[in-house]
Design a protein around this motif. Sequence first.
Motif, mmCIF file in Angstrom:
data_model
loop_
_atom_site.group_PDB
_atom_site.id
_atom_site.type_symbol
_atom_site.label_atom_id
_atom_site.label_comp_id
_atom_site.label_asym_id
_atom_site.label_seq_id
_atom_site.Cartn_x
_atom_site.Cartn_y
_atom_site.Cartn_z
ATOM 1 N N SER A 132 0.811 -1.220 0.000
ATOM 2 C CA SER A 132 0.000 0.000 0.000
ATOM 3 C C SER A 132 0.847 1.273 0.000
ATOM 4 N N ARG A 133 2.119 1.150 0.306
ATOM 5 C CA ARG A 133 2.980 2.342 0.369
ATOM 6 C C ARG A 133 3.479 2.772 -0.997
ATOM 7 N N HIS A 134 3.210 1.947 -2.025
ATOM 8 C CA HIS A 134 3.708 2.237 -3.372
ATOM 9 C C HIS A 134 2.617 1.979 -4.406
ATOM 10 N N ASN A 135 2.698 2.681 -5.513
ATOM 11 C CA ASN A 135 1.808 2.372 -6.629
ATOM 12 C C ASN A 135 2.149 0.984 -7.151
ATOM 13 N N MET A 136 1.200 0.367 -7.815
ATOM 14 C CA MET A 136 1.435 -0.968 -8.365
ATOM 15 C C MET A 136 2.564 -0.898 -9.394
ATOM 16 N N SER A 137 3.488 -1.858 -9.303
ATOM 17 C CA SER A 137 4.623 -1.909 -10.224
ATOM 18 C C SER A 137 4.196 -2.535 -11.550
ATOM 19 N N CYS A 138 5.087 -2.503 -12.522
ATOM 20 C CA CYS A 138 4.818 -3.157 -13.812
ATOM 21 C C CYS A 138 4.574 -4.650 -13.610
ATOM 22 N N ASP A 139 5.341 -5.284 -12.709
ATOM 23 C CA ASP A 139 5.143 -6.708 -12.417
ATOM 24 C C ASP A 139 3.770 -6.949 -11.798
ATOM 25 N N ASP A 140 3.351 -6.056 -10.886
ATOM 26 C CA ASP A 140 2.020 -6.167 -10.276
ATOM 27 C C ASP A 140 0.930 -6.066 -11.341
#
Length: 190
Positions: free
Chosen positions: A115-123
Amino acid sequence: MINFSKVKFVKSAPTFTDRPDKSLKEVVFVGKSNVGKSSLINALVKNKKMAFTSSKPGYTKLLNYFEIDEKFYLVDAPGYGYTASGSKHLDNFSKMMETYFDNPSLAGVVFIVDSRHNMSCDDVAFYDFIVEKGIPFILVASKADKLNQSEKAKIKKHIQNEMGIENFILASSTSGIGLEEIKAKISQIL
């Protein structure tokens, strides 16, 4: 709703074909390395030592099967992304998991993002994959206890508006935020 009261570790398996009792349904926990999959399992079953945890990414290397109430398995999967050694092991994750999602025992996925980061490309790639496959899933934004109200609003906006995902759970294995909601959703999937 399932109680999550009778829990036991059953086995670690290198592939889903090596899994235990094939008659039980499975709910697999998937996410980047060090996102809190094992910690979330421990919080759900109220046993801090059930699933092994580490502050170093890449600790879980096999599919770990936990039998819940003699009814189904929670499966702790290795994470994707970077390991503590700095090597990216998305390829290892892909090889281990490539046939897992065709598993007839798979009831659903608990897909965990930080929740502390935007979803990554892998996500995003994994999200697109489970949507395309039509696999029931629960999106959990972990480590929510580390966010203030403004940060919670920001991640909600990112997930809902930018990613177009309406239903997700803000959760914390430390404070217990969202745990009952996750249990209820797992019960619905099963």
